[in-house]
Design a protein around this motif. Structure first.
Motif, mmCIF file in Angstrom:
data_model
loop_
_atom_site.group_PDB
_atom_site.id
_atom_site.type_symbol
_atom_site.label_atom_id
_atom_site.label_comp_id
_atom_site.label_asym_id
_atom_site.label_seq_id
_atom_site.Cartn_x
_atom_site.Cartn_y
_atom_site.Cartn_z
ATOM 1 N N LEU A 1 -0.598 0.844 5.592
ATOM 2 C CA LEU A 1 0.303 1.533 4.667
ATOM 3 C C LEU A 1 1.720 0.980 4.769
ATOM 4 O O LEU A 1 2.222 0.738 5.867
ATOM 5 C CB LEU A 1 0.306 3.032 4.974
ATOM 6 C CG LEU A 1 0.988 3.950 3.985
ATOM 7 C CD1 LEU A 1 0.330 3.875 2.620
ATOM 8 C CD2 LEU A 1 0.941 5.384 4.496
ATOM 9 N N GLN B 1 0.859 -1.181 0.000
ATOM 10 C CA GLN B 1 0.000 0.000 0.000
ATOM 11 C C GLN B 1 0.898 1.235 0.000
ATOM 12 O O GLN B 1 1.736 1.387 0.895
ATOM 13 C CB GLN B 1 -0.887 0.014 1.239
ATOM 14 C CG GLN B 1 -1.662 -1.280 1.467
ATOM 15 C CD GLN B 1 -2.744 -1.505 0.450
ATOM 16 O OE1 GLN B 1 -3.650 -0.695 0.294
ATOM 17 N NE2 GLN B 1 -2.642 -2.606 -0.274
ATOM 18 N N TRP C 1 -2.422 5.104 -3.458
ATOM 19 C CA TRP C 1 -3.362 6.133 -3.036
ATOM 20 C C TRP C 1 -2.779 7.490 -3.453
ATOM 21 O O TRP C 1 -2.023 8.104 -2.701
ATOM 22 C CB TRP C 1 -3.568 6.104 -1.536
ATOM 23 C CG TRP C 1 -3.778 4.742 -0.925
ATOM 24 C CD1 TRP C 1 -4.209 3.598 -1.556
ATOM 25 C CD2 TRP C 1 -3.562 4.377 0.433
ATOM 26 N NE1 TRP C 1 -4.281 2.562 -0.664
ATOM 27 C CE2 TRP C 1 -3.894 3.002 0.573
ATOM 28 C CE3 TRP C 1 -3.131 5.071 1.558
ATOM 29 C CZ2 TRP C 1 -3.807 2.331 1.782
ATOM 30 C CZ3 TRP C 1 -3.043 4.400 2.768
ATOM 31 C CH2 TRP C 1 -3.379 3.048 2.875
ATOM 32 N N GLU D 1 -1.034 -1.248 -4.369
ATOM 33 C CA GLU D 1 -2.249 -0.450 -4.287
ATOM 34 C C GLU D 1 -1.773 0.968 -4.001
ATOM 35 O O GLU D 1 -1.078 1.215 -3.011
ATOM 36 C CB GLU D 1 -3.146 -0.950 -3.155
ATOM 37 C CG GLU D 1 -4.413 -0.184 -2.975
ATOM 38 C CD GLU D 1 -5.382 -0.334 -4.150
ATOM 39 O OE1 GLU D 1 -6.108 0.630 -4.411
ATOM 40 O OE2 GLU D 1 -5.395 -1.400 -4.787
#
Length: 139
Positions: free
Chosen positions: A81, A9, A39, A37
């Motif tokens: 994260l 993440q 963000w 992934e």
């Protein structure tokens, strides 16, 4: 039953451009293809990177970037994260926002990696950024 590993993440705080492939406009797809992934939080939305003779677009304010980081944190996902990535910040006051995002992330997960791509300029072409930004990023 074996579980599939959780993909890395990554909170990516950097530029976005319409023409070209830099910042989040390049990094998000590349990291996703590697299985992460991502963000993304955009520090600027420019027509192209600032190494060209000119560009158009807007810079996010530190308050806007901070608000987006807060919105992500409010999802309760910071403990998941793995890394914070910063690139072109666009303004000196966003340096403090990135530092705060890293602090928040590490408070939730001490193993969070911080990756700083300073994006200041290019050899032979000079700085793309102005003012105190190079010193703030260095420090």
């Amino acid at each position: 039953m074996d579980r599939a590993p959780t993909p890395p993440q990554v909170l990516s705080i950097q530029s976005a451009v319409s023409y070209g492939h830099v910042g989040n406009s390049a990094g998000v797809f590349a990291l996703q293809r590697l299985g992460a992934e991502v963000w993304p939080i955009n520090t600027v939305q420019f027509s192209n990177h600032t190494g060209y003779d000119g560009w158009r677009g807007t810079r996010a304010t530190a308050a806007e970037v901070s608000d987006l980081v807060l919105g992500v944190a409010e999802r309760g996902v910071l403990p998941k994260l793995d890394a914070v990535l910063s690139g072109y910040l666009g303004a000196a006051d966003i340096v403090a926002v990135v530092a705060d995002a890293v602090r928040r992330a590490r408070a939730a997960n001490p193993e969070v990696l911080y990756c700083c791509d300073p994006v200041l300029g290019a050899a032979g072409r000079g700085f793309f950024v102005t003012g105190e930004l190079p010193t703030l990023i260095r420090d």
